[in-house]
Design a protein around this motif. Structure first.
Motif, PDB file in Angstrom:
ATOM      1  N   UNK A 165       0.825  -1.199   0.000  1.00  0.00           N
ATOM      2  CA  UNK A 165       0.000   0.000   0.000  1.00  0.00           C
ATOM      3  C   UNK A 165       0.869   1.263   0.000  1.00  0.00           C
ATOM      4  N   UNK A 166       1.911   1.271   0.846  1.00  0.00           N
ATOM      5  CA  UNK A 166       2.809   2.430   0.901  1.00  0.00           C
ATOM      6  C   UNK A 166       3.580   2.610  -0.411  1.00  0.00           C
ATOM      7  N   UNK A 167       3.984   1.510  -1.026  1.00  0.00           N
ATOM      8  CA  UNK A 167       4.678   1.576  -2.308  1.00  0.00           C
ATOM      9  C   UNK A 167       3.760   2.166  -3.380  1.00  0.00           C
ATOM     10  N   UNK A 168       2.531   1.700  -3.424  1.00  0.00           N
ATOM     11  CA  UNK A 168       1.572   2.218  -4.402  1.00  0.00           C
ATOM     12  C   UNK A 168       1.285   3.692  -4.149  1.00  0.00           C
ATOM     13  N   UNK A 169       1.164   4.056  -2.900  1.00  0.00           N
ATOM     14  CA  UNK A 169       0.946   5.458  -2.545  1.00  0.00           C
ATOM     15  C   UNK A 169       2.135   6.317  -2.975  1.00  0.00           C
ATOM     16  N   UNK A 170       3.343   5.792  -2.799  1.00  0.00           N
ATOM     17  CA  UNK A 170       4.546   6.508  -3.233  1.00  0.00           C
ATOM     18  C   UNK A 170       4.561   6.669  -4.752  1.00  0.00           C
TER      19      UNK A 170
ATOM     20  N   UNK B 292       1.969   6.814  -6.818  1.00  0.00           N
ATOM     21  CA  UNK B 292       0.971   7.832  -7.169  1.00  0.00           C
ATOM     22  C   UNK B 292       1.490   9.228  -6.806  1.00  0.00           C
ATOM     23  N   UNK B 293       2.100   9.366  -5.640  1.00  0.00           N
ATOM     24  CA  UNK B 293       2.643  10.662  -5.222  1.00  0.00           C
ATOM     25  C   UNK B 293       3.752  11.144  -6.150  1.00  0.00           C
ATOM     26  N   UNK B 294       4.642  10.239  -6.537  1.00  0.00           N
ATOM     27  CA  UNK B 294       5.743  10.610  -7.444  1.00  0.00           C
ATOM     28  C   UNK B 294       5.201  11.015  -8.805  1.00  0.00           C
ATOM     29  N   UNK B 295       4.208  10.296  -9.301  1.00  0.00           N
ATOM     30  CA  UNK B 295       3.622  10.643 -10.603  1.00  0.00           C
ATOM     31  C   UNK B 295       2.987  12.028 -10.547  1.00  0.00           C
ATOM     32  N   UNK B 296       2.231  12.310  -9.494  1.00  0.00           N
ATOM     33  CA  UNK B 296       1.619  13.638  -9.371  1.00  0.00           C
ATOM     34  C   UNK B 296       2.683  14.737  -9.272  1.00  0.00           C
ATOM     35  N   UNK B 297       3.753  14.465  -8.546  1.00  0.00           N
ATOM     36  CA  UNK B 297       4.825  15.453  -8.422  1.00  0.00           C
ATOM     37  C   UNK B 297       5.521  15.680  -9.768  1.00  0.00           C
ATOM     38  N   UNK B 298       5.745  14.608 -10.514  1.00  0.00           N
ATOM     39  CA  UNK B 298       6.365  14.750 -11.837  1.00  0.00           C
ATOM     40  C   UNK B 298       5.444  15.516 -12.788  1.00  0.00           C
ATOM     41  N   UNK B 299       4.157  15.282 -12.671  1.00  0.00           N
ATOM     42  CA  UNK B 299       3.192  16.048 -13.474  1.00  0.00           C
ATOM     43  C   UNK B 299       3.234  17.524 -13.106  1.00  0.00           C
ATOM     44  N   UNK B 300       3.270  17.785 -11.818  1.00  0.00           N
ATOM     45  CA  UNK B 300       3.286  19.175 -11.345  1.00  0.00           C
ATOM     46  C   UNK B 300       4.517  19.918 -11.842  1.00  0.00           C
ATOM     47  N   UNK B 301       5.653  19.234 -11.862  1.00  0.00           N
ATOM     48  CA  UNK B 301       6.902  19.853 -12.300  1.00  0.00           C
ATOM     49  C   UNK B 301       7.120  19.767 -13.809  1.00  0.00           C
ATOM     50  N   UNK B 302       6.136  19.249 -14.532  1.00  0.00           N
ATOM     51  CA  UNK B 302       6.206  19.114 -15.997  1.00  0.00           C
ATOM     52  C   UNK B 302       7.348  18.190 -16.426  1.00  0.00           C
ATOM     53  N   UNK B 303       7.651  17.169 -15.631  1.00  0.00           N
ATOM     54  CA  UNK B 303       8.686  16.190 -15.969  1.00  0.00           C
ATOM     55  C   UNK B 303       8.092  14.974 -16.670  1.00  0.00           C
ATOM     56  N   UNK B 304       6.768  14.843 -16.636  1.00  0.00           N
ATOM     57  CA  UNK B 304       6.073  13.708 -17.216  1.00  0.00           C
ATOM     58  C   UNK B 304       4.829  14.228 -17.928  1.00  0.00           C
ATOM     59  N   UNK B 305       4.630  13.766 -19.158  1.00  0.00           N
ATOM     60  CA  UNK B 305       3.458  14.204 -19.912  1.00  0.00           C
ATOM     61  C   UNK B 305       2.213  13.475 -19.423  1.00  0.00           C
ATOM     62  N   UNK B 306       1.074  14.098 -19.631  1.00  0.00           N
ATOM     63  CA  UNK B 306      -0.183  13.578 -19.110  1.00  0.00           C
ATOM     64  C   UNK B 306      -0.507  12.197 -19.656  1.00  0.00           C
ATOM     65  N   UNK B 307      -0.219  11.969 -20.957  1.00  0.00           N
ATOM     66  CA  UNK B 307      -0.598  10.683 -21.534  1.00  0.00           C
ATOM     67  C   UNK B 307       0.194   9.531 -20.926  1.00  0.00           C
ATOM     68  N   UNK B 308       1.420   9.782 -20.468  1.00  0.00           N
ATOM     69  CA  UNK B 308       2.190   8.741 -19.801  1.00  0.00           C
ATOM     70  C   UNK B 308       1.809   8.650 -18.332  1.00  0.00           C
ATOM     71  N   UNK B 309       1.470   9.765 -17.751  1.00  0.00           N
ATOM     72  CA  UNK B 309       1.082   9.783 -16.340  1.00  0.00           C
ATOM     73  C   UNK B 309      -0.195   8.987 -16.116  1.00  0.00           C
ATOM     74  N   UNK B 310      -1.101   9.023 -17.076  1.00  0.00           N
ATOM     75  CA  UNK B 310      -2.358   8.289 -16.928  1.00  0.00           C
ATOM     76  C   UNK B 310      -2.092   6.801 -16.727  1.00  0.00           C
ATOM     77  N   UNK B 311      -1.165   6.259 -17.497  1.00  0.00           N
ATOM     78  CA  UNK B 311      -0.828   4.847 -17.360  1.00  0.00           C
ATOM     79  C   UNK B 311      -0.287   4.546 -15.967  1.00  0.00           C
ATOM     80  N   UNK B 312       0.616   5.373 -15.484  1.00  0.00           N
ATOM     81  CA  UNK B 312       1.220   5.121 -14.172  1.00  0.00           C
ATOM     82  C   UNK B 312       0.225   5.353 -13.044  1.00  0.00           C
ATOM     83  N   UNK B 313      -0.711   6.260 -13.245  1.00  0.00           N
ATOM     84  CA  UNK B 313      -1.747   6.454 -12.232  1.00  0.00           C
ATOM     85  C   UNK B 313      -2.676   5.240 -12.169  1.00  0.00           C
ATOM     86  N   UNK B 314      -2.955   4.636 -13.330  1.00  0.00           N
ATOM     87  CA  UNK B 314      -3.763   3.412 -13.337  1.00  0.00           C
ATOM     88  C   UNK B 314      -3.023   2.290 -12.610  1.00  0.00           C
ATOM     89  N   UNK B 315      -1.719   2.157 -12.877  1.00  0.00           N
ATOM     90  CA  UNK B 315      -0.914   1.133 -12.196  1.00  0.00           C
ATOM     91  C   UNK B 315      -0.905   1.395 -10.686  1.00  0.00           C
TER      92      UNK B 315
END
Length: 132
Positions: free
Chosen positions: A7-12, A14-37
């Motif tokens: 659970x903590x790993x999955x939470x981490x 999701x948190x990393x993906x959101x942070x990368x999105x916020x900093x524009x390090x990851x595009x939305x279309x790739x972030x969607x996949x990682x958010x689903x995972x």
């Protein structure tokens, strides 16, 4: 304890993906996949019996085998998508390189055509005029 770690790993994730999105390090279309995972991992960590139920429905003997099958299919999908993206980028790069080469050749041709005129006008201005 294992469920808490998952659970903590999955939470981490999701948190990393959101942070990368916020900093524009990851595009939305790739972030969607990682958010689903990440979300799927959160659900499985919160409800571990769910994997057993799905494994029984699908006919897989061990729930861990189902998890591996899903993971392999997901990785194959990611590889296929990234290969497609690379192909598109290669085509765009080749097209841009050809356009730059054409523009460079045109610029050199224009510079070569303009050089004799410039030299001729410099020669006329530098020679003293003779009085009549």
């Amino acid at each position: 304890m294992g469920n808490l770690a998952a659970f903590l790993l999955a939470l981490a994730i999701v948190g990393i993906v959101f942070e990368m999105l916020r900093r524009k390090k990851l595009r939305e279309k790739y972030a969607a996949l990682w958010l689903v995972v990440g979300t799927g991992t959160l659900v499985l960590a919160a409800f571990p019996r769910l994997l057993n139920i799905v494994a029984e429905l699908v006919g897989v003997q061990l729930p861990s085998n189902l998890l591996f099958i899903i993971s392999i299919l997901l990785l194959l999908g990611v590889c296929l998508h990234l290969s497609w993206e690379i192909s598109v980028v290669e085509d765009e790069t080749r097209t841009l390189a050809e356009e730059v080469a054409i523009m460079r050749a045109q610029l050199e041709r224009l510079q070569n055509n303009a050089s004799p005129r410039l030299k001729g006008s410099e020669d006329e201005s530098s020679t003293p005029s003779s009085p009549k």
